[in-house]
Design a protein around this motif. Structure first.
Motif, PDB file in Angstrom:
ATOM      1  N   SER A 144       7.395  56.625 -73.777  1.00 45.85           N
ATOM      2  CA  SER A 144       6.236  56.665 -72.875  1.00 45.85           C
ATOM      3  C   SER A 144       6.204  57.983 -72.138  1.00 45.85           C
ATOM      4  CB  SER A 144       6.333  55.559 -71.825  1.00 45.85           C
ATOM      5  OG  SER A 144       5.947  54.347 -72.373  1.00 45.85           O
ATOM      6  N   GLU A 145       5.008  58.338 -71.764  1.00 45.43           N
ATOM      7  CA  GLU A 145       4.882  59.447 -70.817  1.00 45.43           C
ATOM      8  C   GLU A 145       5.316  58.900 -69.459  1.00 45.43           C
ATOM      9  OE1 GLU A 145       3.127  62.403 -71.542  1.00 45.43           O
ATOM     10  OE2 GLU A 145       2.335  61.893 -73.516  1.00 45.43           O
ATOM     11  N   TYR A 146       5.459  59.789 -68.507  1.00 43.76           N
ATOM     12  CA  TYR A 146       5.875  59.367 -67.177  1.00 43.76           C
ATOM     13  C   TYR A 146       4.888  58.358 -66.587  1.00 43.76           C
ATOM     14  CZ  TYR A 146       8.365  59.831 -62.810  1.00 43.76           C
ATOM     15  OH  TYR A 146       9.123  59.574 -61.707  1.00 43.76           O
ATOM     16  N   ASN A 147       3.595  58.525 -66.945  1.00 45.94           N
ATOM     17  CA  ASN A 147       2.565  57.629 -66.407  1.00 45.94           C
ATOM     18  C   ASN A 147       2.423  56.325 -67.183  1.00 45.94           C
ATOM     19  OD1 ASN A 147       1.378  58.283 -68.790  1.00 45.94           O
ATOM     20  ND2 ASN A 147      -0.164  59.662 -67.897  1.00 45.94           N
ATOM     21  N   GLY A 148       3.325  56.086 -68.132  1.00 47.45           N
ATOM     22  CA  GLY A 148       3.294  54.810 -68.848  1.00 47.45           C
ATOM     23  C   GLY A 148       2.544  54.864 -70.169  1.00 47.45           C
ATOM     24  N   LYS A 149       1.856  55.961 -70.437  1.00 47.54           N
ATOM     25  CA  LYS A 149       1.112  56.050 -71.705  1.00 47.54           C
ATOM     26  C   LYS A 149       2.076  56.152 -72.884  1.00 47.54           C
ATOM     27  CE  LYS A 149      -2.659  58.463 -73.954  1.00 47.54           C
ATOM     28  NZ  LYS A 149      -3.074  57.173 -74.534  1.00 47.54           N
ATOM     29  N   HIS A 150       1.768  55.380 -73.945  1.00 49.17           N
ATOM     30  CA  HIS A 150       2.658  55.392 -75.106  1.00 49.17           C
ATOM     31  C   HIS A 150       2.537  56.695 -75.869  1.00 49.17           C
ATOM     32  CE1 HIS A 150       2.461  50.733 -75.075  1.00 49.17           C
ATOM     33  NE2 HIS A 150       3.115  51.250 -74.038  1.00 49.17           N
ATOM     34  N   THR A 151       3.675  57.192 -76.316  1.00 51.69           N
ATOM     35  CA  THR A 151       3.664  58.487 -76.988  1.00 51.69           C
ATOM     36  C   THR A 151       4.801  58.540 -78.007  1.00 51.69           C
ATOM     37  OG1 THR A 151       3.674  60.872 -76.611  1.00 51.69           O
ATOM     38  CG2 THR A 151       5.149  59.578 -75.243  1.00 51.69           C
ATOM     39  N   THR A 152       5.033  59.713 -78.584  1.00 43.10           N
ATOM     40  CA  THR A 152       6.134  59.861 -79.542  1.00 43.10           C
ATOM     41  C   THR A 152       6.997  61.058 -79.158  1.00 43.10           C
ATOM     42  OG1 THR A 152       5.166  61.454 -81.060  1.00 43.10           O
ATOM     43  CG2 THR A 152       4.529  59.140 -81.353  1.00 43.10           C
ATOM     44  N   LEU A 153       8.147  61.129 -79.808  1.00 46.28           N
ATOM     45  CA  LEU A 153       9.066  62.242 -79.536  1.00 46.28           C
ATOM     46  C   LEU A 153       8.893  63.361 -80.562  1.00 46.28           C
ATOM     47  CD1 LEU A 153      12.264  60.124 -78.746  1.00 46.28           C
ATOM     48  CD2 LEU A 153      10.696  61.184 -77.112  1.00 46.28           C
ATOM     49  N   GLY A 154       7.818  63.293 -81.346  1.00 40.83           N
ATOM     50  CA  GLY A 154       7.578  64.330 -82.357  1.00 40.83           C
ATOM     51  C   GLY A 154       8.022  63.856 -83.723  1.00 40.83           C
ATOM     52  N   ARG A 155       7.445  64.449 -84.776  1.00 42.88           N
ATOM     53  CA  ARG A 155       7.765  64.019 -86.141  1.00 42.88           C
ATOM     54  C   ARG A 155       9.264  64.133 -86.404  1.00 42.88           C
ATOM     55  NH1 ARG A 155       3.883  62.809 -89.819  1.00 42.88           N
ATOM     56  NH2 ARG A 155       5.601  61.537 -90.563  1.00 42.88           N
ATOM     57  N   GLY A 156       9.808  63.091 -86.992  1.00 43.13           N
ATOM     58  CA  GLY A 156      11.251  63.075 -87.236  1.00 43.13           C
ATOM     59  C   GLY A 156      12.030  62.651 -86.001  1.00 43.13           C
ATOM     60  N   GLY A 157      11.297  62.196 -84.963  1.00 45.07           N
ATOM     61  CA  GLY A 157      11.903  61.976 -83.656  1.00 45.07           C
ATOM     62  C   GLY A 157      12.868  60.804 -83.538  1.00 45.07           C
ATOM     63  N   SER A 158      12.969  59.958 -84.553  1.00 45.06           N
ATOM     64  CA  SER A 158      13.894  58.825 -84.440  1.00 45.06           C
ATOM     65  C   SER A 158      15.345  59.265 -84.293  1.00 45.06           C
ATOM     66  CB  SER A 158      13.795  57.919 -85.673  1.00 45.06           C
ATOM     67  OG  SER A 158      12.518  57.359 -85.732  1.00 45.06           O
ATOM     68  N   ASP A 159      15.680  60.388 -84.905  1.00 44.13           N
ATOM     69  CA  ASP A 159      17.049  60.917 -84.752  1.00 44.13           C
ATOM     70  C   ASP A 159      17.327  61.170 -83.271  1.00 44.13           C
ATOM     71  OD1 ASP A 159      17.057  61.031 -87.498  1.00 44.13           O
ATOM     72  OD2 ASP A 159      16.821  63.213 -87.612  1.00 44.13           O
ATOM     73  N   PHE A 160      16.325  61.768 -82.626  1.00 49.70           N
ATOM     74  CA  PHE A 160      16.446  62.097 -81.213  1.00 49.70           C
ATOM     75  C   PHE A 160      16.583  60.811 -80.386  1.00 49.70           C
ATOM     76  CE2 PHE A 160      13.999  64.021 -77.374  1.00 49.70           C
ATOM     77  CZ  PHE A 160      15.174  64.407 -76.757  1.00 49.70           C
ATOM     78  N   SER A 161      15.769  59.785 -80.735  1.00 53.42           N
ATOM     79  CA  SER A 161      15.890  58.498 -80.027  1.00 53.42           C
ATOM     80  C   SER A 161      17.326  58.008 -80.103  1.00 53.42           C
ATOM     81  CB  SER A 161      15.014  57.424 -80.665  1.00 53.42           C
ATOM     82  OG  SER A 161      13.713  57.893 -80.866  1.00 53.42           O
ATOM     83  N   ALA A 162      17.895  58.079 -81.315  1.00 47.89           N
ATOM     84  CA  ALA A 162      19.256  57.571 -81.510  1.00 47.89           C
ATOM     85  C   ALA A 162      20.229  58.340 -80.625  1.00 47.89           C
ATOM     86  CB  ALA A 162      19.659  57.689 -82.968  1.00 47.89           C
ATOM     87  N   ALA A 163      20.053  59.668 -80.534  1.00 48.59           N
ATOM     88  CA  ALA A 163      20.955  60.467 -79.712  1.00 48.59           C
ATOM     89  C   ALA A 163      20.802  60.100 -78.236  1.00 48.59           C
ATOM     90  CB  ALA A 163      20.691  61.952 -79.926  1.00 48.59           C
ATOM     91  N   LEU A 164      19.568  59.801 -77.823  1.00 48.16           N
ATOM     92  CA  LEU A 164      19.359  59.400 -76.420  1.00 48.16           C
ATOM     93  C   LEU A 164      20.060  58.070 -76.137  1.00 48.16           C
ATOM     94  CD1 LEU A 164      15.579  60.352 -75.980  1.00 48.16           C
ATOM     95  CD2 LEU A 164      17.566  61.537 -74.993  1.00 48.16           C
ATOM     96  N   TYR A 165      19.899  57.119 -77.049  1.00 38.95           N
ATOM     97  CA  TYR A 165      20.592  55.838 -76.863  1.00 38.95           C
ATOM     98  C   TYR A 165      22.111  56.061 -76.828  1.00 38.95           C
ATOM     99  CZ  TYR A 165      16.546  52.726 -77.192  1.00 38.95           C
ATOM    100  OH  TYR A 165      15.390  52.049 -76.927  1.00 38.95           O
ATOM    101  N   ALA A 166      22.593  56.899 -77.744  1.00 40.83           N
ATOM    102  CA  ALA A 166      24.046  57.119 -77.823  1.00 40.83           C
ATOM    103  C   ALA A 166      24.557  57.765 -76.539  1.00 40.83           C
ATOM    104  CB  ALA A 166      24.379  58.001 -79.026  1.00 40.83           C
ATOM    105  N   ALA A 167      23.840  58.768 -76.059  1.00 40.32           N
ATOM    106  CA  ALA A 167      24.292  59.468 -74.858  1.00 40.32           C
ATOM    107  C   ALA A 167      24.222  58.537 -73.649  1.00 40.32           C
ATOM    108  CB  ALA A 167      23.454  60.723 -74.634  1.00 40.32           C
ATOM    109  N   ALA A 168      23.151  57.721 -73.588  1.00 42.43           N
ATOM    110  CA  ALA A 168      22.979  56.834 -72.434  1.00 42.43           C
ATOM    111  C   ALA A 168      24.130  55.843 -72.319  1.00 42.43           C
ATOM    112  CB  ALA A 168      21.650  56.095 -72.543  1.00 42.43           C
TER     113      ALA A 168
END
Ligand code: ASP
Ligand code: MG
Length: 718
Positions: A171-195
């Motif tokens: 989400s954007e800061y204002n709650g709007k749904h968005t993406t992390l960019g093409r191929g962004g699932s890798d980045f999601s995984a890294a965020l979950y891992a780091a968190a």
């Protein structure tokens, strides 16, 4: 916590999803799992197309229908009965929401579909599963908030075994749904891992790791087993598609290694991305490219692992392109990587040419060698490598590089930081902690395929073998104590070598440079059954026994002379006791496939028990007193036209512990026996096997540091 991310092709259909589930189930047995998934392959593209169609157009309906049909097909194959109805209803509901969603949010639905199905399947299989809404947890461009959200959500669910989270979406800061960019699932995984400060982050894809080039363009590309975060970042940001570049930073900040693995070949170790750039000599890691369709040019990036000479590397790049008939439009270096621009039309040929020049076999390869032990053999080995490295490179294409050495007081790993430490009190031959820290440093910094050379006498160092082998480090050893450990430990080492595709070679441990182990294994591993092995492998005892009576001097004097010549252990009774021979016999027997243990061997020491446990001088005096006895034995041998030889024997015997009986003793051999003529520090082995009517006899020099060093070097180069 383990975080596993699977890309679009890994979840493309029901068959592939089943593979994913197997991998996840295996991981979930070890630790709790966060499973991050992409949309099924092609789905994100289709959703982007969808968003460009007119609302209520026939075209939009066709796209929606075909996308729904693909998901329905997966559901049909994965579920039955009520479950099927339930999952299907949820997907249909999501498709309803998709149809009504604002155009710019349509692209976020692909990961909702895939993870809904997979989460449901996991809970059907009995895992306590929880679906996490990445649109609520992952706040674009706000790492702190994202980490808080994720760690809180996970802390609230201590029972859950597998969390399933859609990649790519946020989400954007204002709650709007968005993406992390093409191929962004890798980045999601890294965020979950780091968190969650995960202990493991795995990115599962459809190629076996980061490769030296895109294998679809350069078929000879190969997996890069290990690289630093920085190198991965360089490759990913200059066109390597297998990893989305922003993924590296969160992992690097938290010190989490990224494993790039292949869903379709789950046992392939793939690539491990961790640590800082190795301090060793810079290596070429891979070649990537980014196309610019506007200018019709491609920017090639040749990535190295460390500091390079940019000028010469640019020349080499331009030269190899020129040879392939390709004009370089520009070439530069930033001190680590080379950047070359070519016309887009020739990019494939250019990548192939550069890959051939920098990564294919005609290149000499550097072999990093870490030597433990700077005694006589260690020193000889270092000299030998220095003297012969030119010839070796020419004849084998291998450039031997001594990357580290250690002795009882200090160790150093060249190239990386010098971790040399001084120990005020001398620790006997690389004992305990010291060996451990050397090996730890090697595991952390040595490239896979390096060689650890153990030329110590230390028993404790063998505890490090398995760990090194598991890191992809080969081992060459002349240290027989390390191999003559209990059979279970020996077997664990062999298994670790086999499973990690590395070698453990120790030809030098028995008979120095003579190819004894190789000859036994050659028969025993395949076609032949060993009937007996007779080994004369104690230089010391052979010299003592073969010179006694032939030269002047009492038995005691001859032993003392051997000690003075440096032929015996510091206390010659170690040799007389047969212990050294025992270690060698264990190694020989195990090579023949017989899991021999110390207690299976009947040892008759050259002198009786009352010669042990007394001061050395007293021992010599006692030996002198017994001279008449030794003399009588020798005369007896002479009268029977025999000679005394110290022989370690393994012989087939159904009543023995493993179908063999083993002994170590002084034997009388007559002229017909090959051992009769073995004199001085010569070694010999006589192997009788079921298939061959004649015994195999290997005989030759057995003594000397240079000989042992040459044997170790031979194992390195085999
Ligand atoms: N599904 C998204 C894409 O195709 C994200 C991803 O797969 O990593 O770009
Ligand atoms: Mg991807």
């Amino acid at each position: 916590m383990h975080v596993l991310k699977f890309g679009g092709s890994s979840v493309a259909n029901a068959t592939n999803i089943s593979r994913v589930l197997d991998i996840v189930a295996k991981a979930a047995r070890k630790d709790r799992v966060v499973l991050v998934c992409s949309a099924i392959s092609g789905c994100t593209d289709a959703l982007l197309d969808l968003a460009r169609t007119d609302r209520d157009s026939a075209e939009r309906q066709v796209l929606l229908d075909s996308l729904l049909a693909r998901h329905e097909d997966i559901i049909r194959r994965l579920f039955t009965g009520e479950e099927r109805e339930k999952v299907s209803a949820r997907i249909v509901e999501l498709f309803g929401k998709l149809a009504a969603a604002p155009e710019d949010e349509m692209v976020t639905f692909g990961e909702l579909f895939s993870t809904t199905i997979i989460a449901e399947k996991l809970s059907c299989e009995g895992f306590r599963t929880k679906w996490l809404d990445s649109r609520i947890l992952v706040i674009k461009d706000n790492q702190t908030l994202t980490y808080n959200n994720i760690s809180t959500a996970i802390a609230l669910e201590p029972q859950v075994q597998v969390f399933v989270a859609p990649g790519f979406i946020a989400s954007e800061y204002n709650g709007k749904h968005t993406t992390l960019g093409r191929g962004g699932s890798d980045f999601s995984a890294a965020l979950y891992a780091a968190a969650v400060k995960a202990s493991r982050l795995e990115i599962w894809t459809d190629v076996p790791g980061m490769m030296t080039a895109n294998p679809k363009v350069v078929p000879s590309a190969r997996t890069i087993p290990k690289m630093s975060w920085q190198t991965a970042l360089d490759m990913a940001s200059h066109g390597a598609k297998v990893l989305y570049a922003p993924t590296v930073a969160p992992a690097m900040e938290e010190g989490i290694a990224i494993h790039i693995l292949n869903t379709f070949e789950p046992d392939n170790p793939g690539t491990v991305i961790s640590g800082n750039t190795s301090g060793g000599p810079a290596e070429w890691m891979g070649v990537t490219s980014v196309d610019d369709t506007l200018t019709s040019e491609s920017l090639i990036c040749l990535v190295s692992s460390g500091h390079i000479n940019g000028e010469t590397a640019c020349e080499r790049t331009e030269d190899c392109l020129k040879k392939a008939g390709i004009k370089t439009l520009g070439c530069s270096s930033d001190g680590t990587n080379i950047y070359a621009t070519v016309r887009l039309a020739v990019i494939k040929e250019a990548l192939a040419a550069i890959h051939r020049e920098f990564f294919e076999t005609s290149q000499s390869s550097t072999v990093n060698i870490y030597i433990a032990g700077r005694g006589a053999v260690g020193k000889s080995l270092i000299n030998l490598i220095e003297e012969t490295s030119g010839r070796i490179a020419e004849r084998t294409g291998k450039i031997l590089h001594i990357a580290g050495t250690a002795d009882s007081r200090s160790f150093s790993i060249t190239g990386t930081s010098d971790v040399s430490q001084d120990y005020s009190d001398v620790i006997p031959d690389l004992a305990g902690n010291h060996a451990q820290s050397f090996c730890e440093a090697i595991r952390a910094s040595a490239p896979r395929g390096s060689i650890f050379v153990d030329v110590t006498n230390s028993e404790t160092i063998s505890k490090e073998y398995v760990g090194l082998l598991r890191e992809g480090i080969n081992i060459v050893s002349s240290n027989r104590r390390a191999l003559a450990v209990p059979f279970v430990e020996y077997a664990a080492m062999q298994a670790a070598a086999r499973e990690n595709g590395v070698f453990l070679r120790y030809e030098t441990t028995v008979g120095s440079a003579l190819p004894m182990l190789e000859s036994i294994a050659a028969g025993a591993n395949s076609s032949d059954e060993i009937l007996s092995i007779e080994a004369i492998v104690s230089c010391t005892l052979n010299r003592i026994l073969s010179s006694y009576g032939k030269t002047s001097g009492s038995f005691a004097q001859i032993v003392r002379k051997a000690q003075e010549d440096g032929l015996t252990e510091p206390d010659p009774r170690m040799d007389l006791s047969g212990r050294e021979a025992l270690r060698k016999l264990l190694i020989l027997a195990r090579e023949a496939g017989v899991p021999l243990e110390e207690e299976d061997v009947r040892i008759t020491p050259v002198v009786g028990p009352d010669y042990f446990g007394i001061p050395l001088e007293e021992f010599y005096a006692k030996l002198e007193d017994a001279e008449p006895e030794f003399k009588a034995r020798e005369d007896e041998a002479d009268s029977r036209k025999c000679r005394q030889r110290f022989v370690a024997t393994l012989e087939k015997d159904p009543s023995g512990p493993h179908g063999y009986k083993a002994s170590i003793e002084v034997r009388l051999v007559d002229e017909s026996h090959p051992a009769y003529r073995i004199t001085g520090t010569e070694n010999a082995i006589i192997i009788r096997s079921a298939y061959h009517p004649y015994p195999l006899l290997i005989q030759g020099p057995g003594e000397g540091a240079r000989l042992a060093a040459s044997s170790v070097l031979n194992d390195i180069l085999k």
